[in-house]
Motif scaffolding. Structure first.
Motif, PDB file in Angstrom:
ATOM      1  N   SER A 147     -11.133   3.486  -6.946  1.00 54.58           N
ATOM      2  CA  SER A 147     -11.159   3.423  -5.482  1.00 54.58           C
ATOM      3  C   SER A 147     -11.586   4.735  -4.820  1.00 54.58           C
ATOM      4  CB  SER A 147      -9.800   2.991  -4.946  1.00 54.58           C
ATOM      5  OG  SER A 147      -8.804   3.958  -5.280  1.00 54.58           O
ATOM      6  N   GLN A 148     -11.373   5.870  -5.481  1.00 56.19           N
ATOM      7  CA  GLN A 148     -11.720   7.161  -4.886  1.00 56.19           C
ATOM      8  C   GLN A 148     -13.217   7.307  -4.650  1.00 56.19           C
ATOM      9  OE1 GLN A 148      -9.730   6.743  -7.484  1.00 56.19           O
ATOM     10  NE2 GLN A 148      -7.737   7.419  -6.740  1.00 56.19           N
ATOM     11  N   SER A 150     -14.997   5.257  -3.142  1.00 56.70           N
ATOM     12  CA  SER A 150     -15.245   4.740  -1.798  1.00 56.70           C
ATOM     13  C   SER A 150     -14.568   5.557  -0.706  1.00 56.70           C
ATOM     14  CB  SER A 150     -14.768   3.283  -1.707  1.00 56.70           C
ATOM     15  OG  SER A 150     -15.488   2.481  -2.609  1.00 56.70           O
ATOM     16  N   THR A 151     -13.674   6.477  -1.085  1.00 59.18           N
ATOM     17  CA  THR A 151     -12.932   7.232  -0.071  1.00 59.18           C
ATOM     18  C   THR A 151     -13.199   8.728  -0.092  1.00 59.18           C
ATOM     19  OG1 THR A 151     -11.008   7.435  -1.535  1.00 59.18           O
ATOM     20  CG2 THR A 151     -11.062   5.528  -0.050  1.00 59.18           C
ATOM     21  N   THR A 152     -13.813   9.241  -1.156  1.00 62.09           N
ATOM     22  CA  THR A 152     -14.011  10.683  -1.264  1.00 62.09           C
ATOM     23  C   THR A 152     -14.876  11.221  -0.118  1.00 62.09           C
ATOM     24  OG1 THR A 152     -14.752  12.503  -2.688  1.00 62.09           O
ATOM     25  CG2 THR A 152     -16.002  10.454  -2.828  1.00 62.09           C
ATOM     26  N   THR A 153     -14.512  12.385   0.369  1.00 62.01           N
ATOM     27  CA  THR A 153     -15.325  13.073   1.380  1.00 62.01           C
ATOM     28  C   THR A 153     -15.915  14.351   0.806  1.00 62.01           C
ATOM     29  OG1 THR A 153     -13.374  14.212   2.240  1.00 62.01           O
ATOM     30  CG2 THR A 153     -14.003  12.133   3.320  1.00 62.01           C
ATOM     31  N   ASP A 176      -9.383  13.793  -4.860  1.00 64.89           N
ATOM     32  CA  ASP A 176     -10.311  12.741  -5.290  1.00 64.89           C
ATOM     33  C   ASP A 176     -11.192  13.214  -6.435  1.00 64.89           C
ATOM     34  OD1 ASP A 176      -9.386  10.841  -3.486  1.00 64.89           O
ATOM     35  OD2 ASP A 176     -10.969  11.211  -2.013  1.00 64.89           O
TER      36      ASP A 176
END
Length: 199
Positions: A147-148, A150-153, A176
């Motif tokens: 899932s990371q 899709s969420t990492t910045t 992440d």
């Protein structure tokens, strides 16, 4: 125990930090262990030799490390969208391994670090995969079930683990980035284990 060879070049420490996180992921797989190795720097003055051992960090890679590994994970900082010269120099010397097929059928993955968000992380990872394909290795990335991705910045790609240092050059990995690096190591080790884990 079968080893996953984590082979990298790190100039300022962030690639080495990723390598250690990937090693943690490898070591989480029962029956598998990480083997950290680095490559010496290269210089335009060819008469200057590197010391026989680095002052700190992982030891320099030897041919036996490649022959003995059950899988290979390559890491390099990004240099204009490509891997750094020391790692490329080492890869270019692997003609005998290519001819003998010593890496054929082993799982492989890649990781990188760059100072700018759009500094070529993905093109570096893709360029590092090309010689692994020529060696007949089985390419492994990070699936989006992690899932990371899709969420990492900061860093992290389906092509491999990555780190964004920012303009200050921070070698501190985001949470992440750490999770994704461990996931990559775990995935390669799991695949090597399923394939029999033999060198």
């Amino acid at each position: 125990m079968p080893d996953i060879l984590i082979l990298y070049y790190s100039r300022h420490g962030s690639v080495a930090q990723l390598a250690r996180q990937i090693a943690r992921g490898v070591d989480e797989v029962p029956g598998m262990q990480a083997r950290l190795r680095t490559v010496p720097p290269v210089a335009a003055v060819t008469t200057v030799a590197a010391p026989p051992e680095p002052e700190d960090g992982a030891p320099y890679v030897e041919r036996s490390d490649l022959a003995e590994c059950a899988g290979l994970i390559l890491g390099s900082p990004t240099r204009f969208g490509n891997m750094a010269a020391p790692l490329k120099h080492f890869i270019d010397s692997l003609g005998a391994e290519w001819a003998s097929g010593s890496l054929v059928g082993k799982p492989a993955a890649v990781f990188t670090s760059t100072a700018s968000m759009h500094g070529g992380q993905e093109s570096t990872l893709l360029s590092m995969l090309l010689p692994l394909l020529h060696h007949g290795m089985l390419i492994t990335g990070i699936p989006f079930t992690q899932s990371q991705l899709s969420t990492t910045t900061s860093g992290g790609t389906p092509y491999g683990a990555s780190h964004w240092t920012g303009p200050e050059g921070s070698s501190t990995l985001s949470e992440d980035e750490r999770v994704l690096a461990r996931a990559l190591g775990r995935r390669v080790a799991q695949i090597a284990h399923k394939l029999g884990g033999e060198a």
